[in-house]
Design an enzyme around this catalytic site. Structure first.
Site, short mmCIF file in Angstrom:
data_model
loop_
_atom_site.label_atom_id
_atom_site.label_comp_id
_atom_site.label_asym_id
_atom_site.label_seq_id
_atom_site.Cartn_x
_atom_site.Cartn_y
_atom_site.Cartn_z
N ASP A 198 38.97 -143.46 12.90
CA ASP A 198 38.05 -143.65 14.02
C ASP A 198 38.25 -145.01 14.70
O ASP A 198 37.34 -145.54 15.30
CB ASP A 198 36.61 -143.55 13.54
CG ASP A 198 36.25 -144.64 12.53
OD1 ASP A 198 37.19 -145.18 11.90
OD2 ASP A 198 35.07 -144.95 12.38
N ASP A 276 34.47 -150.78 -0.74
CA ASP A 276 34.49 -152.03 0.03
C ASP A 276 33.53 -153.08 -0.54
O ASP A 276 33.86 -154.26 -0.58
CB ASP A 276 34.27 -151.79 1.53
CG ASP A 276 33.11 -150.88 1.83
OD1 ASP A 276 32.56 -150.27 0.87
OD2 ASP A 276 32.72 -150.76 3.00
#
Ligand SMILES: *[C@@H]1O[C@H](CO)[C@@H](O)[C@H](O)[C@H]1NC(C)=O
Ligand SMILES: *[C@@H]1O[C@H](CO)[C@@H](O)[C@H](O)[C@H]1NC(C)=O
Length: 432
Positions: A198, A276
């Site tokens: 994206d 993350d």
């Protein structure tokens, strides 16, 4: 530098000629004027000439110094250039695009293909999870411009009941683990740039990663290069300085480069989800930093699915994507090496004037140059960050874009540091 030296030589020459002119004219006047003893005058003239001789010698010495410095600089320039070219030559850096079920991956691929300077140097690997046929069809249309690999493990993931709604994060972590194993252990690449499906990329996306690659290899205190500025919104960045780069203790992700040696370190303990935030923990980070740009080289164009839509609406969509091509591979980026960078940063930050948020906002600061807003507590940080439109969250105690606790941004035409005390002792894990 060169212009300054040339100017200096020219300027010295003019001064020298002026001195000679004035001296000679002066002597002539004294000689033709008055009735003093000729011997006396001759003596004076001799003194004058001696003085002139000294001046000339001085000037010639100066000239020698300048020429020597120039020669040396040329040698250094040359060495660095040769060195750099060697480092870039033959460096193959694949781009790993992680795809799943979004056909809009074509938007990202189109840009990558449009901007990449050389397909051999930057092969594109698309790794697809999710077995989504429509997306596979879209990717297959790129033919030999890309390499498609597909995650074979489509088994259901056992997710704790409380985290059922976060199942997507488990799938993502598993996909990352598999795709990076493929890239490093199957295809045997030494470095990779990871991009999600994206992301828009900037025209100098490849130039940025290639130019910063030597830093990642040379500096043991760096563990990633990221294309992303977490505070990269219009109004918080210096649009006139797309070449500006920083170190950050906060892992930014969103278009980032890592080396095989880091992956060897991480792969066997890779987490089942939320990779993350996991990578931002001290056990993984080990005090290493990433490079991030002033103006982002990626921008997400909208995330449906696992990520928080609100976060996109409130924040991500305002991030400015760089539009200017900066020739990073031709620039001297040594200022980003830890020792040089840290010294310079500490010096500038703690020499800068302390101001309040209100003074900054009202633009009531009488002087130019960087300023500093101090914070001592988590709440003070969050309050000021909110007022300024900066991200106010922490991960493992690190604020977004923070480096040694300092968050640097651009506001009303100047650099601003949101900074702790000079005797800062490290991040507080409890700040969240
Ligand atoms: C990746 O490779 C490492 C090392 O062989 C292994 O421990 C790990 O389980 C692999 N991860 C995945 C998701 O296949
Ligand atoms: C590159 O930058 C470093 C650090 O700022 C400096 O010491 C060095 O002299 C520079 N090299 C050249 C060739 O300008």
């Amino acid at each position: 530098m060169r212009i300054r030296r040339t100017f200096f030589i020219g300027f010295s020459l003019v001064i020298w000629l002026l001195i000679i002119y004035v001296t000679v004219v002066n002597r002539q006047i004294t000689l033709t004027d008055g009735n003093e003893d000729v011997n006396n005058r001759l003596l004076k003239l001799e003194e004058g000439i001696a003085e002139q001789y000294k001046l000339n010698k001085h000037f010639i010495n100066d000239l020698h110094t300048v020429i020597e410095a120039k020669k040396q600089a040329a040698v250094v320039d040359n060495e660095i250039e040769v060195h750099t070219r060697k480092e870039f030559k033959g460096t193959v850096i694949p781009v790993l695009v992680l795809a799943c079920n979004r056909v809009s991956v074509s938007r990202c691929l189109d840009q990558l293909i449009q901007y990449r300077p050389n397909p051999d140097q930057f092969p594109i690997i698309v790794s697809q999870d999710c077995n989504h046929q429509e997306t596979t069809d879209v990717i297959n249309r790129y033919g030999s411009q890309i390499l498609l690999i597909q995650q074979p493990d489509q088994s259901d993931i056992d997710v704790p009941p409380k985290e059922k709604k976060f199942k997507g994060y488990f799938k993502i972590a598993r996909h990352y683990g598999w795709a990076l194993n493929q890239t490093f252990f199957n295809f045997n690449f030494e470095t990779v740039i990871i991009v999600e499906d994206d992301l828009d990329v900037a025209p100098d996306f490849f130039e940025y990663f290639l130019g910063t690659y030597p830093l990642l290899i040379k500096d043991p205190y760096l563990w990633c290069i990221s294309a992303w500025n977490d505070n990269g919104k219009l109004g918080l960045v210096d649009e006139k300085k797309p070449e500006l780069l920083y170190r950050t203790d906060f892992f930014p992700g969103l278009g980032w480069m890592l080396t095989k040696s880091l992956w060897i370190e991480l792969c066997s303990k890779w987490p089942r989800a939320y990779w993350d935030d996991w990578i931002r923990q001290p056990e993984q980070r080990k005090d290493r930093a990433c490079i991030r740009p002033e103006i982002s080289r990626t921008r997400t164009f909208g995330k449906i699915g696992v990520s928080n839509g609100l976060f996109f609406e409130k924040h991500l969509k305002y991030i400015k994507l760089n539009e200017v091509f900066v020739p990073f591979t031709k620039m001297n980026l040594s200022y980003l090496m830890k020792d040089i960078y840290d010294n310079e940063l500490i010096r500038t930050v703690y020499q800068s004037a302390v101001v309040s948020y209100q003074e900054l906002k009202d633009d009531k600061i009488a002087y130019d140059g960087p300023v500093r807003i101090i914070y001592h507590t988590k709440d003070a940080f969050k309050r000021t960050a909110k007022l300024l439109g900066l991200m106010d969250d922490f991960r493992s105690g690190v604020p977004r874009t923070g480096y040694r606790g300092i968050v640097t941004f651009h506001y009303k035409g100047r650099t601003v540091y949101l900074a702790p005390n000079m005797n800062w002792k490290g991040y507080e894990l409890s700040w969240s």
